[in-house]
Scaffold this motif. Structure first.
Motif, mmCIF file in Angstrom:
data_model
loop_
_atom_site.group_PDB
_atom_site.id
_atom_site.type_symbol
_atom_site.label_atom_id
_atom_site.label_comp_id
_atom_site.label_asym_id
_atom_site.label_seq_id
_atom_site.Cartn_x
_atom_site.Cartn_y
_atom_site.Cartn_z
ATOM 1 N N PRO A 81 12.513 30.760 14.251
ATOM 2 C CA PRO A 81 11.739 29.581 14.731
ATOM 3 C C PRO A 81 11.034 28.769 14.014
ATOM 4 C CG PRO A 81 10.624 31.924 14.619
ATOM 5 C CD PRO A 81 11.835 32.061 14.312
ATOM 6 N N ALA A 82 10.919 27.769 14.145
ATOM 7 C CA ALA A 82 10.466 26.401 13.330
ATOM 8 C C ALA A 82 9.236 26.944 12.701
ATOM 9 C CB ALA A 82 10.379 24.995 14.205
ATOM 10 N N SER A 83 8.231 27.644 13.436
ATOM 11 C CA SER A 83 6.956 27.828 12.994
ATOM 12 C C SER A 83 7.071 28.844 11.735
ATOM 13 C CB SER A 83 6.164 28.568 14.024
ATOM 14 O OG SER A 83 6.839 29.649 14.281
ATOM 15 N N LEU A 84 8.525 29.218 11.307
ATOM 16 C CA LEU A 84 8.526 30.270 10.096
ATOM 17 C C LEU A 84 9.272 29.580 8.885
ATOM 18 C CD1 LEU A 84 9.287 33.646 11.838
ATOM 19 C CD2 LEU A 84 7.201 32.828 11.082
ATOM 20 N N ARG A 85 9.703 28.401 9.311
ATOM 21 C CA ARG A 85 10.727 27.789 8.278
ATOM 22 C C ARG A 85 9.878 27.017 7.406
ATOM 23 N NH1 ARG A 85 14.315 27.115 12.710
ATOM 24 N NH2 ARG A 85 14.244 24.972 12.591
ATOM 25 N N GLY A 86 10.237 26.751 6.024
ATOM 26 C CA GLY A 86 9.583 25.749 5.293
ATOM 27 C C GLY A 86 8.565 26.636 4.342
ATOM 28 N N GLU A 87 7.743 25.661 3.786
ATOM 29 C CA GLU A 87 6.715 26.208 2.642
ATOM 30 C C GLU A 87 5.737 26.314 3.679
ATOM 31 O OE1 GLU A 87 8.273 25.098 -1.546
ATOM 32 O OE2 GLU A 87 6.859 23.898 -0.777
ATOM 33 N N LEU A 88 4.941 27.465 3.489
ATOM 34 C CA LEU A 88 3.726 27.533 4.412
ATOM 35 C C LEU A 88 2.620 27.913 3.387
ATOM 36 C CD1 LEU A 88 5.160 29.247 7.685
ATOM 37 C CD2 LEU A 88 4.906 27.061 6.943
ATOM 38 N N LEU A 89 1.337 27.442 3.483
ATOM 39 C CA LEU A 89 0.286 27.794 2.820
ATOM 40 C C LEU A 89 -0.161 28.981 3.278
ATOM 41 C CD1 LEU A 89 -1.426 24.443 3.020
ATOM 42 C CD2 LEU A 89 0.274 25.171 1.284
ATOM 43 N N SER A 90 -0.917 29.739 2.042
ATOM 44 C CA SER A 90 -1.549 31.031 2.171
ATOM 45 C C SER A 90 -2.770 31.029 1.393
ATOM 46 C CB SER A 90 -0.526 32.359 1.951
ATOM 47 O OG SER A 90 -1.182 33.421 1.865
ATOM 48 N N ARG A 91 -3.838 32.122 1.661
ATOM 49 C CA ARG A 91 -4.963 31.999 1.097
ATOM 50 C C ARG A 91 -4.796 32.068 -0.412
ATOM 51 N NH1 ARG A 91 -6.806 37.695 3.805
ATOM 52 N NH2 ARG A 91 -5.952 38.979 2.272
ATOM 53 N N GLY A 92 -5.499 31.446 -1.141
ATOM 54 C CA GLY A 92 -5.264 31.596 -2.665
ATOM 55 C C GLY A 92 -4.525 30.330 -3.083
ATOM 56 N N ASP A 93 -3.900 29.804 -2.300
ATOM 57 C CA ASP A 93 -2.921 28.385 -2.854
ATOM 58 C C ASP A 93 -3.632 27.453 -3.529
ATOM 59 O OD1 ASP A 93 -0.613 29.876 -2.119
ATOM 60 O OD2 ASP A 93 -0.134 28.657 -0.374
ATOM 61 N N LEU A 94 -3.319 26.728 -4.559
ATOM 62 C CA LEU A 94 -3.936 25.642 -5.142
ATOM 63 C C LEU A 94 -3.478 24.414 -4.735
ATOM 64 C CD1 LEU A 94 -6.176 24.707 -7.412
ATOM 65 C CD2 LEU A 94 -4.245 25.107 -9.093
ATOM 66 N N LEU A 95 -4.313 23.663 -4.314
ATOM 67 C CA LEU A 95 -3.731 22.264 -3.715
ATOM 68 C C LEU A 95 -4.156 21.019 -4.413
ATOM 69 C CD1 LEU A 95 -4.054 23.195 0.157
ATOM 70 C CD2 LEU A 95 -2.198 23.549 -1.346
ATOM 71 N N ASP A 96 -3.497 20.134 -4.499
ATOM 72 C CA ASP A 96 -4.129 18.913 -5.112
ATOM 73 C C ASP A 96 -4.009 17.543 -4.064
ATOM 74 O OD1 ASP A 96 -3.035 15.922 -6.352
ATOM 75 O OD2 ASP A 96 -4.120 16.907 -8.010
ATOM 76 N N LEU A 97 -5.218 17.197 -3.755
ATOM 77 C CA LEU A 97 -5.439 16.239 -2.751
ATOM 78 C C LEU A 97 -6.068 14.955 -3.243
ATOM 79 C CD1 LEU A 97 -5.883 15.368 0.275
ATOM 80 C CD2 LEU A 97 -8.169 16.186 0.100
ATOM 81 N N ARG A 98 -5.311 13.878 -2.909
ATOM 82 C CA ARG A 98 -5.505 12.516 -3.449
ATOM 83 C C ARG A 98 -5.615 11.452 -2.286
ATOM 84 N NH1 ARG A 98 -2.315 12.144 -9.146
ATOM 85 N NH2 ARG A 98 -2.731 14.258 -10.093
#
Length: 403
Positions: A81-98
């Motif tokens: 299903p589409a909800s499982l495909r692609g790169e999904l975030l998980s706790r602990g992931d480091l993000l760069d917001l700009r």
């Protein structure tokens, strides 16, 4: 003196007697254990059609829970299903917001333990199990709803580092466990990648989780692997991983649970290296003409020999140097395989005459596949045994004469 010599002779003759057959709890001799290949070779007068072990194994199989399929991509599970495909975030992931010309919200963030992204002045934004695109949309809405922007701002959200994910793997795998998959150890960090914007990983895929649990067992039903995420169950068809077809190697997040059902039978086609198979078989070997005086001179180490997954008993016997040599002294050796049914946890011992197996055209029917943790012991030929007895009797006789 005669009494002692007679006792020595009795001991020597006892050593030449054939060993007792192993008393297996499971009916291995008749092919009722984990593999049909465990059964005893049939006598020529009882010979049946050749190479029927695969059919004997398959006769006990439950139907594929995900459908048999037609081999052309029809009902072979389709896409995840589409909800499982692609790169999904998980706790602990480091993000760069700009945000352009915005110092208040432009920064690096870590997905919190509760699965949310916490920005200053905003209500925590759910991020666990979502894509960066979905999270960016939620950030835009939060900034507008909070009165910081009158219209959707331009936002850039990139993953700088995917953290390890803790997942649980159960069912028809060799080592059911909770495992941490993904992440990069400190001594393996690529400085150039760390300095670049964005990140990508294959370390959190479901195939990595299955390998972390020792790989799938030969009785697994790969047509209906269950992935439980947030209380919702998804069914995945992973047969393509062992059939040379594409399959959805979905990315896992912390808290996922993977369960591999069983077909209650041994499937020969699964005994091949693959992305969800055991990485290899650690084989315990014993091939000593005389008892060892120590581990070092006998080349016995803490790590045992590795053989590829899908190796058969006779291949390992050859690999352990139990076959060949002078026929007068080296023929008629035997080898014993010590294995364990991974479903019932019941041990089984299979013994084969090496020369008999070498000469049989249908040996594959009685040549088991090796499983992780198996052990092999080689026994010398009758000539070698008699030689050893003679050596012992000679020593006893010499001692007797000296007395």
């Amino acid at each position: 003196m005669r009494r002692r010599a007679g006792l020595a002779l009795l001991v020597g003759l006892t050593a030449c007697a054939p060993p007792r057959s192993p008393a297996n709890l499971e009916p291995a001799a008749a092919g009722g254990a984990y593999q049909a290949q465990y059964r005893d070779p049939e006598r020529p007068r009882e010979a049946q059609p050749l190479l029927r072990s695969a059919q004997m194994n398959a006769a006990r199989c439950l139907p594929f829970a995900g459908g048999a399929g037609d081999g052309s991509g029809g009902k072979l599970g389709g896409r995840a299903p589409a909800s499982l495909r692609g790169e999904l975030l998980s706790r602990g992931d480091l993000l760069d917001l700009r945000l352009p010309e915005d110092e208040t919200f432009t920064d690096e963030y870590v997905v919190s333990r509760d699965g949310t992204l916490k920005l200053p002045y905003l209500t925590p934004i759910p991020a666990q199990g979502r894509s960066t695109r979905d999270v960016m949309g939620a950030i835009r809405s939060g900034l507008v709803d909070g009165g910081f922007y009158t219209e959707d701002p331009t936002v850039s959200l990139l993953v700088e580092d995917f953290a390890a994910a803790r997942v649980a793997i159960s069912g028809a795998v060799f080592e059911p466990k909770t495992a941490d998959i993904g992440g990069v150890p400190g001594d393996q960090v690529d400085v150039r990648r760390q300095g670049a914007l964005g990140d990508s990983t294959e370390g959190r895929n479901i195939s990595v989780a299955l390998r972390a649990a020792g790989g799938v067992r030969p009785d697994a039903d790969l047509s209906a692997v269950r992935l439980t995420r947030g209380g919702t169950n998804y069914r995945l068809d992973l047969r393509g991983a062992l059939e040379g077809r594409s399959f959805d190697d979905v990315m896992l997040i912390s808290g996922d649970e993977v369960h591999v059902p069983t077909r209650d039978c041994f499937q020969d086609w699964m005994l091949a290296p693959g992305p969800i198979s055991p990485p290899g078989v650690s084989l315990y070997l014993s091939n000593l003409t005389q008892p060892a005086t120590g581990n070092a001179p006998s080349a016995i180490g803490q790590t045992v020999r590795q053989v590829p997954y899908g190796t058969r008993f006779m291949q390992a016997v050859v690999d352990s140097n139990c076959v060949g040599g002078a026929r007068a002294t080296s023929a008629h050796r035997s080898a014993a395989l010590f294995s364990r049914n991974p479903v019932t946890k019941v041990s089984v011992v299979i013994e084969r005459g090496i020369e008999d197996m070498r000469a049989r055209a249908e040996r594959d029917d009685y040549d088991p596949y090796l499983l992780p943790g198996d052990a092999i012991a080689c026994y010398d030929s009758t000539i070698t045994n008699i030689t050893e007895v003679g050596r012992v009797l000679g020593i006893v006789g010499a001692v007797t004469l000296l007395k």
